[in-house]
Design an enzyme around this catalytic site. Structure first.
Site, short mmCIF file in Angstrom:
data_model
loop_
_atom_site.label_atom_id
_atom_site.label_comp_id
_atom_site.label_asym_id
_atom_site.label_seq_id
_atom_site.Cartn_x
_atom_site.Cartn_y
_atom_site.Cartn_z
N LEU A 179 -6.31 -22.88 -3.22
CA LEU A 179 -7.18 -24.00 -2.92
C LEU A 179 -8.02 -24.41 -4.13
O LEU A 179 -8.16 -25.60 -4.43
CB LEU A 179 -8.09 -23.63 -1.75
CG LEU A 179 -8.84 -24.76 -1.05
CD1 LEU A 179 -7.87 -25.83 -0.56
CD2 LEU A 179 -9.63 -24.20 0.13
N GLY A 180 -8.57 -23.43 -4.84
CA GLY A 180 -9.33 -23.74 -6.05
C GLY A 180 -10.81 -23.92 -5.82
O GLY A 180 -11.44 -24.80 -6.42
N ILE A 181 -11.39 -23.10 -4.95
CA ILE A 181 -12.83 -23.18 -4.69
C ILE A 181 -13.44 -21.78 -4.82
O ILE A 181 -12.73 -20.77 -4.77
CB ILE A 181 -13.14 -23.73 -3.28
CG1 ILE A 181 -12.59 -22.77 -2.21
CG2 ILE A 181 -12.59 -25.13 -3.11
CD1 ILE A 181 -13.01 -23.13 -0.79
N HIS A 219 0.81 -1.21 0.00
CA HIS A 219 0.00 0.00 0.00
C HIS A 219 0.85 1.27 0.00
O HIS A 219 0.33 2.35 -0.28
CB HIS A 219 -0.98 0.00 1.18
CG HIS A 219 -0.35 0.30 2.51
ND1 HIS A 219 0.01 -0.67 3.42
CD2 HIS A 219 -0.04 1.47 3.10
CE1 HIS A 219 0.50 -0.12 4.50
NE2 HIS A 219 0.49 1.19 4.33
N GLY A 232 3.64 6.75 7.90
CA GLY A 232 5.04 6.93 7.51
C GLY A 232 5.91 5.80 7.99
O GLY A 232 6.97 5.53 7.42
N ASN A 233 5.48 5.08 9.04
CA ASN A 233 6.20 3.90 9.51
C ASN A 233 5.92 2.67 8.64
O ASN A 233 6.67 1.69 8.70
CB ASN A 233 5.82 3.56 10.95
CG ASN A 233 6.56 4.37 11.98
OD1 ASN A 233 5.99 5.17 12.70
ND2 ASN A 233 7.88 4.17 12.04
N SER A 234 4.84 2.71 7.86
CA SER A 234 4.45 1.55 7.07
C SER A 234 5.58 1.08 6.16
O SER A 234 6.22 1.88 5.47
CB SER A 234 3.22 1.88 6.21
OG SER A 234 2.09 2.06 7.01
N ASP A 241 0.08 -7.56 1.38
CA ASP A 241 0.58 -6.20 1.59
C ASP A 241 2.10 -6.16 1.59
O ASP A 241 2.73 -5.52 2.43
CB ASP A 241 0.03 -5.61 2.89
CG ASP A 241 0.15 -4.09 2.92
OD1 ASP A 241 0.32 -3.49 1.84
OD2 ASP A 241 0.08 -3.50 4.02
#
Length: 467
Positions: A322-324, A158, A261-263, A188
């Site tokens: 998984l495929g569902i 992000h 800003g820490n992200s 993320d």
């Protein structure tokens, strides 16, 4: 000065604001006829007057000397008791220690050992055009950390999503243009690359070895201005399930100060190893709730394989699949289908050739557990899935035809075409942003698409505050 006849707790009992100790002198009112003050006349006796004056002068001199000596003694005593103690302890020299995973470091040593591996990330995002056809950009800031000496950098997805330009600044002030290699919005994470060499890389640690109460430290750029700041705290909770903008995560919860800003910055353990990627801070804008000491970081173990995969292959090849087609089970569905369970993940369809098909899962099954973890919703299944990689084995608890059965499954990999489509969409979005930045718009706007040039004008001219 406050005064109140009925109040016993005030600063002074004196009216008019006089300070305590300055008492008003009260004179008695005369009752009878006023007595005239008699004039004092000097005595006519002058004998021995000179001797009396001399004696008086001598007495005054002696008394004055004694008083002066007492004053000097009192001053010296008062001066000694008021002396301020000053420490002569030398400045502590913080040695540069090697992060070896075995030696616990002080907070100052963690900072010195890692600050050159932390970076400031600044991005520009196209925000349209103002009334005069001039491009308008929004700027945002985040953090990241150096993975390799040749310039691979990890951060949050992000932080760089929809960015026109990405610039990375090192602790020494050097600034580089960064290239977006790839990332994964569900987790993320993002990997950037700068053209540099001989950089100082971090040492990654085992996030599963953390315990609640362990010391952790974060280095980043809070508010985008207080660059390379370090904050500290403890691990408040492990595997905390939270939902960020509709995406579920299992996070490390910490009371270390985390701010915008820490992200994307690193979360260190007491040994100076990166055990998490700082990602979120709790806030609830809907009801104005504010909270302190609630920060979250993505566990390094959950994303390390993906980050390495992006660096090696350009995309995540081992992302579990998984495929569902899933849905959240509810009491209404249970009543409709006459099921005995009201919670879990309902399977609407199963894709051929996927892990789910190979394991024998069927339409109408309800997944209630993955290994020892209970799953009640699709979000919980998605969050639990993030702990696995393609090729890992799991045991599912499934409700089928009124019975609970156990199904063994080997997680598959997300199809390449799915990830290629996501990457292509991301690249097209960035290219579109760059084109919009280069091509000015002189018309009055496409009102059908929600663009209002007058609103843009007021927003950019008045700094975003308009009636």
């Amino acid at each position: 000065m406050y005064y109140d006849d009925q109040n016993l707790y005030h600063h002074s009992y004196n009216r008019g604001g006089s300070e305590p100790g300055q008492r008003e002198i009260l004179r008695p009112t005369p009752v009878g006829p006023e007595i005239p003050i008699q004039e004092m006349k000097p005595s006519k006796k002058k004998k021995h007057a000179g001797l009396k004056i001399a004696a008086l002068a001598l007495s005054c001199a002696l008394l004055g000397g004694a008083a002066g000596g007492a004053a000097v003694w009192g001053f010296g005593r008062s001066h000694t008791e008021s002396a301020i103690n000053m420490s002569n302890r030398p400045v502590t020299q913080v040695a540069l220690r090697t992060v070896d995973g075995k030696t616990a470091l002080s907070d100052a040593e963690v900072y010195v050992a890692n600050v050159n591996s932390v970076v400031s990330i600044n991005t520009s995002i196209n925000a349209g055009y103002n009334y005069f056809g001039q491009p308008v950009e929004n700027a945002s800031a985040g953090s990241g950390f150096i993975l390799t000496r040749d310039g691979y950098i990890a951060t949050n997805y992000h932080v760089i999503s929809s960015a026109n330009t990405i610039k990375v600044t090192l602790y020494n002030g050097d600034t580089y243009d960064a290239t977006f290699v790839n990332g994964d919005e569900d987790y993320d994470i993002a990997v950037l690359k700068i053209e540099a060499s001989d950089l100082q890389a971090v040492t990654l640690g085992d996030s599963s070895a953390l315990n609640v109460g362990d010391r952790v430290l974060a280095i980043g750029n809070p508010l985008g201005e207080l660059t390379f700041s370090m904050t500290g705290g403890m691990v408040s909770c492990m595997d905390r399930a939270i939902n960020v903008d509709g995406t579920p995560f299992n996070m490390i919860q910490t009371d270390a100060s985390i701010n915008p800003g820490n992200s994307g910055g690193p979360l260190f353990n007491a040994y100076g190893e990166v055990v998490g990627i700082v990602s979120a801070k709790y806030s609830d804008a809907s009801n104005g709730t504010t909270a302190e000491g609630l920060g979250f970081a993505i566990p390094m173990n959950d994303v390390f394989a993906m980050i390495k995969d992006i660096m090696t292959n350009g995309y995540v090849t081992n992302k579990p699949y998984l495929g569902i087609t899933p849905g959240t089970m509810s009491a209404q569905m249970a009543a409709q289908y006459r099921y005995d369970v009201e919670e879990g993940v309902f399977i609407y369809s199963v894709e051929e050739g996927t892990a789910a098909a190979d394991a024998g899962l069927q339409m109408g099954d309800v997944i209630t557990k993955v290994d020892d973890v209970k799953v009640s919703t699709v979000d919980e299944l998605t969050a639990t899935k993030k702990k696995y990689s393609a090729g890992d084995d799991s045991t599912l608890e499934v409700y089928r035809n009124g019975q609970t059965i156990t199904v063994n499954i080997t997680w598959g990999a997300t199809p390449v075409e799915n990830q290629a489509a996501a990457l292509q969409q991301q690249q097209q979005q960035q290219q579109q942003n760059q084109n919009n930045q280069q091509t000015p718009f002189y018309g009055y706007g496409d009102y059908g698409n929600g663009y209002n040039p007058f609103e843009e004008f007021f927003r950019n001219f008045y700094g975003g505050y308009y009636g």
